[in-house]
Enzyme design. Structure first.
Site, short mmCIF file in Angstrom:
data_model
loop_
_atom_site.label_atom_id
_atom_site.label_comp_id
_atom_site.label_asym_id
_atom_site.label_seq_id
_atom_site.Cartn_x
_atom_site.Cartn_y
_atom_site.Cartn_z
N CYS A 141 0.86 -1.18 0.00
CA CYS A 141 0.00 0.00 0.00
C CYS A 141 0.90 1.23 0.00
O CYS A 141 1.58 1.50 0.99
CB CYS A 141 -0.92 0.00 1.22
SG CYS A 141 -1.89 1.51 1.40
N CYS A 190 -4.88 5.72 -4.06
CA CYS A 190 -4.21 4.42 -4.00
C CYS A 190 -2.80 4.63 -4.55
O CYS A 190 -2.63 4.88 -5.75
CB CYS A 190 -4.97 3.38 -4.82
SG CYS A 190 -4.13 1.77 -4.92
#
Length: 285
Positions: A76, A226
């Site tokens: 992430c 993201c």
């Protein structure tokens, strides 16, 4: 254990509940359920998931990420920047450049500090992997997926697949505001071509140095940002001839901007902010 301390942080609106496992020691068997509970905006804190900042034998800290549905993710980008900020500000590291262990491998982070506070972080996201076997994705395993025609729910689309330690499929359109996130996002995420699921990105090309971006994240749905997806979008844009290598590409996400550079040595660099929202104590019911 009846409660634990947490810090809520976000990178461009992509928020997670961060838990310092150097101090809290949440048991393994509770992690998935706790991620679901803390993520709920109704009965929890409200977030896109939970990230643990753990001891590591390979680096100063290790990041473990759990999505809002309880599944464990491998990487992430926004989370890495927040972990870097937390680690520096809480003196888990002393240098401004250090390694973070993830399930995808070791990642180098560099923090920019102003008066003792981290204002931004640059993370070496590693080299993108392009083979179907890297995703994983069904089909000829030794082949790449670049602007390949696919049909989802009767709709023909052209996608480019990129793994940044987690799987992404990137589609281009003329108007980012018309990105079919709620209709096509969940359909593509769980398509049988992607046995482990996939993150779904829609991109509008402003020019060779600017991209507009929206995302449906695997396990979380629509999010404000993201980081690995922005990296995948930049790599995809180079592969499709929209952008150039070794050039800063500004990716405009719903939550703000990230700077992505796919270096000539093959590595992808991501620069962006990380912010602390609040700290508190979560009671386990």
């Amino acid at each position: 254990m009846n409660s634990f301390r947490f810090t809520k942080m976000h990178g461009l609106g992509n928020s997670y509940i961060y838990v310092n496992q150097f101090e809290e020691h949440l048991p393994e068997e509770l992690l998935s359920d706790l991620a679901v509970k803390v993520s709920s905006v109704y009965t929890g804190i409200g977030s896109d998931g939970m990230i643990l900042i753990c001891p590591s034998d390979r680096a100063p800290v290790k990041m473990r990420i759990f999505n809002s549905d309880g599944s464990e993710g491998k990487n992430c980008g926004n989370g890495l920047r927040c972990v870097a900020k937390y680690a520096y500000e809480h003196k888990l590291v002393e240098e401004t450049s250090f390694l973070i262990e993830t399930l995808s491998g070791l990642v180098k982070a560099q923090v920019e500090v102003d008066e003792g506070k981290v204002v931004s972080a640059t993370v070496d996201m590693g080299e993108p992997r392009l083979l179907k076997s890297d995703m994983p994705m069904r089909g000829e395993q030794g082949s790449e997926t670049i602007n390949e025609k696919m049909i989802f729910g009767g709709r023909e689309m052209k996608g480019t697949a990129v793994s940044m330690g987690n799987p992404h499929i990137v589609f281009y359109l003329d108007d980012i505001e018309k990105a079919p996130l709620t209709t096509m996002g969940p359909l593509i995420e769980k398509d049988e071509r992607f046995p482990e699921g996939v993150n779904v990105e829609f991109v509008e090309v402003e020019n060779e140095n600017e991209l507009h971006f929206r995302v449906w994240e695997r396990g979380s749905g629509i999010t404000q940002a993201c980081g690995t997806g922005a990296c995948a979008a930049a790599v995809s844009s180079v592969l499709n001839g929209y952008s150039k290598r070794d050039t800063d590409i500004t990716v405009h996400l719903a939550g703000g901007d990230l700077i992505i550079n796919w270096k000539n040595d093959g590595r992808v660099m991501m620069t962006g902010p990380a912010e602390t929202v609040c700290e508190g104590e979560f009671f386990i019911s």
